[in-house]
Design a protein around this motif. Sequence first.
Motif, PDB file in Angstrom:
ATOM      1  N   LEU A  20       3.932  46.210   2.253  1.00 54.85           N
ATOM      2  CA  LEU A  20       4.388  45.648   3.521  1.00 54.85           C
ATOM      3  C   LEU A  20       3.214  45.253   4.410  1.00 54.85           C
ATOM      4  N   THR A  21       2.145  46.024   4.364  1.00 53.33           N
ATOM      5  CA  THR A  21       0.947  45.683   5.130  1.00 53.33           C
ATOM      6  C   THR A  21       0.396  44.331   4.684  1.00 53.33           C
ATOM      7  N   GLU A  22       0.316  44.111   3.388  1.00 51.91           N
ATOM      8  CA  GLU A  22      -0.192  42.833   2.890  1.00 51.91           C
ATOM      9  C   GLU A  22       0.739  41.681   3.269  1.00 51.91           C
ATOM     10  N   THR A  23       2.041  41.909   3.183  1.00 52.86           N
ATOM     11  CA  THR A  23       2.996  40.870   3.588  1.00 52.86           C
ATOM     12  C   THR A  23       2.810  40.507   5.054  1.00 52.86           C
ATOM     13  N   LEU A  24       2.634  41.518   5.895  1.00 55.62           N
ATOM     14  CA  LEU A  24       2.445  41.277   7.325  1.00 55.62           C
ATOM     15  C   LEU A  24       1.181  40.453   7.569  1.00 55.62           C
ATOM     16  N   VAL A  25       0.093  40.805   6.882  1.00 53.54           N
ATOM     17  CA  VAL A  25      -1.160  40.058   7.034  1.00 53.54           C
ATOM     18  C   VAL A  25      -0.973  38.607   6.603  1.00 53.54           C
ATOM     19  N   ARG A  26      -0.310  38.408   5.489  1.00 59.52           N
ATOM     20  CA  ARG A  26      -0.188  37.058   4.927  1.00 59.52           C
ATOM     21  C   ARG A  26       0.796  36.187   5.708  1.00 59.52           C
ATOM     22  N   GLU A  27       1.800  36.789   6.322  1.00 62.72           N
ATOM     23  CA  GLU A  27       2.770  35.987   7.067  1.00 62.72           C
ATOM     24  C   GLU A  27       2.377  35.803   8.528  1.00 62.72           C
ATOM     25  N   GLU A  28       1.849  36.851   9.170  1.00 63.74           N
ATOM     26  CA  GLU A  28       1.594  36.780  10.607  1.00 63.74           C
ATOM     27  C   GLU A  28       0.128  36.544  10.937  1.00 63.74           C
ATOM     28  N   GLY A  29      -0.798  37.025  10.077  1.00 62.27           N
ATOM     29  CA  GLY A  29      -2.209  36.759  10.294  1.00 62.27           C
ATOM     30  C   GLY A  29      -3.038  37.923  10.779  1.00 62.27           C
ATOM     31  N   LYS A  30      -2.428  39.072  11.091  1.00 64.59           N
ATOM     32  CA  LYS A  30      -3.200  40.238  11.515  1.00 64.59           C
ATOM     33  C   LYS A  30      -4.203  40.644  10.440  1.00 64.59           C
ATOM     34  N   THR A  31      -5.194  41.402  10.850  1.00 69.41           N
ATOM     35  CA  THR A  31      -6.088  42.025   9.884  1.00 69.41           C
ATOM     36  C   THR A  31      -5.403  43.264   9.304  1.00 69.41           C
ATOM     37  N   PRO A  32      -5.813  43.738   8.127  1.00 65.51           N
ATOM     38  CA  PRO A  32      -5.234  44.973   7.588  1.00 65.51           C
ATOM     39  C   PRO A  32      -5.400  46.165   8.531  1.00 65.51           C
ATOM     40  N   ALA A  33      -6.504  46.197   9.282  1.00 71.59           N
ATOM     41  CA  ALA A  33      -6.719  47.297  10.226  1.00 71.59           C
ATOM     42  C   ALA A  33      -5.704  47.278  11.360  1.00 71.59           C
ATOM     43  N   GLU A  34      -5.111  46.117  11.622  1.00 74.02           N
ATOM     44  CA  GLU A  34      -4.066  46.002  12.646  1.00 74.02           C
ATOM     45  C   GLU A  34      -2.679  46.116  12.026  1.00 74.02           C
ATOM     46  N   ALA A  35      -2.489  45.553  10.842  1.00 74.35           N
ATOM     47  CA  ALA A  35      -1.177  45.533  10.203  1.00 74.35           C
ATOM     48  C   ALA A  35      -0.785  46.907   9.670  1.00 74.35           C
ATOM     49  N   GLY A  36      -1.751  47.625   9.077  1.00 78.06           N
ATOM     50  CA  GLY A  36      -1.431  48.935   8.525  1.00 78.06           C
ATOM     51  C   GLY A  36      -0.859  49.905   9.552  1.00 78.06           C
ATOM     52  N   PRO A  37      -1.496  50.055  10.716  1.00 76.64           N
ATOM     53  CA  PRO A  37      -0.921  50.930  11.742  1.00 76.64           C
ATOM     54  C   PRO A  37       0.442  50.454  12.251  1.00 76.64           C
ATOM     55  N   GLU A  38       0.675  49.148  12.244  1.00 70.03           N
ATOM     56  CA  GLU A  38       1.995  48.677  12.673  1.00 70.03           C
ATOM     57  C   GLU A  38       3.074  49.097  11.678  1.00 70.03           C
ATOM     58  N   VAL A  39       2.771  48.981  10.391  1.00 68.90           N
ATOM     59  CA  VAL A  39       3.729  49.440   9.384  1.00 68.90           C
ATOM     60  C   VAL A  39       3.951  50.938   9.513  1.00 68.90           C
ATOM     61  N   GLN A  40       2.877  51.687   9.731  1.00 66.75           N
ATOM     62  CA  GLN A  40       3.016  53.132   9.905  1.00 66.75           C
ATOM     63  C   GLN A  40       3.864  53.452  11.128  1.00 66.75           C
ATOM     64  N   ARG A  41       3.729  52.652  12.160  1.00 63.72           N
ATOM     65  CA  ARG A  41       4.544  52.859  13.359  1.00 63.72           C
ATOM     66  C   ARG A  41       6.032  52.718  13.027  1.00 63.72           C
ATOM     67  N   ALA A  42       6.375  51.703  12.222  1.00 65.36           N
ATOM     68  CA  ALA A  42       7.775  51.527  11.824  1.00 65.36           C
ATOM     69  C   ALA A  42       8.272  52.741  11.042  1.00 65.36           C
ATOM     70  N   ILE A  43       7.442  53.261  10.159  1.00 70.53           N
ATOM     71  CA  ILE A  43       7.799  54.464   9.407  1.00 70.53           C
ATOM     72  C   ILE A  43       8.060  55.622  10.356  1.00 70.53           C
ATOM     73  N   ASP A  44       7.144  55.832  11.289  1.00 69.26           N
ATOM     74  CA  ASP A  44       7.274  56.936  12.238  1.00 69.26           C
ATOM     75  C   ASP A  44       8.517  56.787  13.106  1.00 69.26           C
ATOM     76  N   ILE A  45       8.853  55.558  13.470  1.00 68.15           N
ATOM     77  CA  ILE A  45      10.042  55.310  14.289  1.00 68.15           C
ATOM     78  C   ILE A  45      11.301  55.744  13.553  1.00 68.15           C
ATOM     79  N   PHE A  46      11.394  55.431  12.272  1.00 68.64           N
ATOM     80  CA  PHE A  46      12.591  55.833  11.519  1.00 68.64           C
ATOM     81  C   PHE A  46      12.665  57.352  11.360  1.00 68.64           C
ATOM     82  N   TYR A  47      11.530  58.002  11.145  1.00 70.66           N
ATOM     83  CA  TYR A  47      11.546  59.470  11.106  1.00 70.66           C
ATOM     84  C   TYR A  47      12.001  60.047  12.450  1.00 70.66           C
ATOM     85  N   TYR A  48      11.495  59.468  13.527  1.00 70.27           N
ATOM     86  CA  TYR A  48      11.815  59.964  14.870  1.00 70.27           C
ATOM     87  C   TYR A  48      13.313  59.850  15.166  1.00 70.27           C
TER      88      TYR A  48
END
Length: 480
Positions: free
Chosen positions: A83-111
Amino acid sequence: MPTTNYIDGEWTDAESGETLEVTNPAYPDEVVAEYAKGSAEDAEAAIEAAAAASEEWGATPGPERGAILNQTARLLEDRKDELTETLVREEGKTPAEAGPEVQRAIDIFYYYAQKASDHGGTVKAASGRSKNLYTRKEPLGVAGLITPWNYPIAIPAWKIAPALATGNAVVIKPASLAPGVAKGIVECLDEAGIPDGALNMVIGSGSDVGGVITDHDAVDAVSFTGSSAVGHHVYDAATDDQKRIQTEMGGKNPTVVSDTADVEEAVDIVASGAFGVTGQACTATSRAIVYDDVYDEFVDGVVAAAEDIEVGPGLDGYDMGPHVSESELESTLEYVDIGQDEGATLETGGEEVELDDADGYFVSPAVFSDVDPEMDIAQEEVFGPVLSVIRVENYEEAVEVANGVDYGLAASIVTDDHSEANRYVEDIEAGVVKLNEKTTGLELHVPFGGMKNSSSNTYREQGDDALEFFTTTKTVYDNY
């Protein structure tokens, strides 16, 4: 084959048969994926499916709903790299920005998985004997969610998760520029066992799909994140028939730099807030309001910081990726021209960046000095890596300038004076206030939202406030 929409538990082609291509903003000739392009007919089918499923899903015990959200988080976690790679390729973020965003989505569902188990009413003491007095929290019914491209997995997650946790059936329209990671959420929810119709996704234009969501009689609540112009239209359309509405829109976010601040620290804070995610955040720092005594030192520092940023494709290790589209790049370049025409000094950047190995929508981070608070670049949302530095004499002038815009989303101050910091919290007109931090970045368990033209000022997102938005309260008087 194109990726299809998700309606009533099935992956379905668009009624029209039309498709849309999503390209890589770093390499515009590269097609990342092809998606079914939904229409009004697809949106209506999704809403009807949600309406049919809403009663059963709403009656599902909270812990059972929470178990599905918890399993979804686990599945997202398993797919984080993809999902991190998909986000980078579709939206343009760097992996250092996209990875934490994906992790945030994971954390939101746990919460919200845990919140689904705990969510309920309250018991109060009745005024008479042989009586019970309590409240029930009940879902609204069908929630229509419209999400933007700039945080294409985090924002869908923080709308979908609380809506489902509280028992609402959902119809989501993700942004057409970067829908792949929202699709990933839907795939994980499907695999986790979400009942047919409780979750539906239609990819398409705002005028077609979004218009049906805001207008349809079966939709009980609309949550929108996007531009102010569109948000006001969504608000008007949704409230015509008394839907519950929540809109989060633009920002013109200031960071005040006090004469007591560590200037080097202030430069790091402002540069990160202004140029991170290519400035494509509603909470991005677009104005640095700097006391006269440290102004020149600050300008020199932030110019150096901007010039140290390497611009290029995120997957190739660069510091800052491209704009998401050609139109977004052109808008930023236009504002750079406007700033110079207005008489501000372009200290650095603001130029289209051409690379030998990539022909994407790249721009160098721009810093303007000698900015008057009334200039367009100090008043209007640019949504790109453009920072306006404004000189002020003292705290009172700094607050006046900070509040002198139509927006009120996020604001910060860098100061070593604790009294000044506390005054700023009281005086600033913003829904998010940070002390010695950048304006970007949010905790998921506290409310998020703005004031003035940044929000409908109805309900906040995230934390317990999101649960309040998606539920109604029933008060029960039990005379036994």
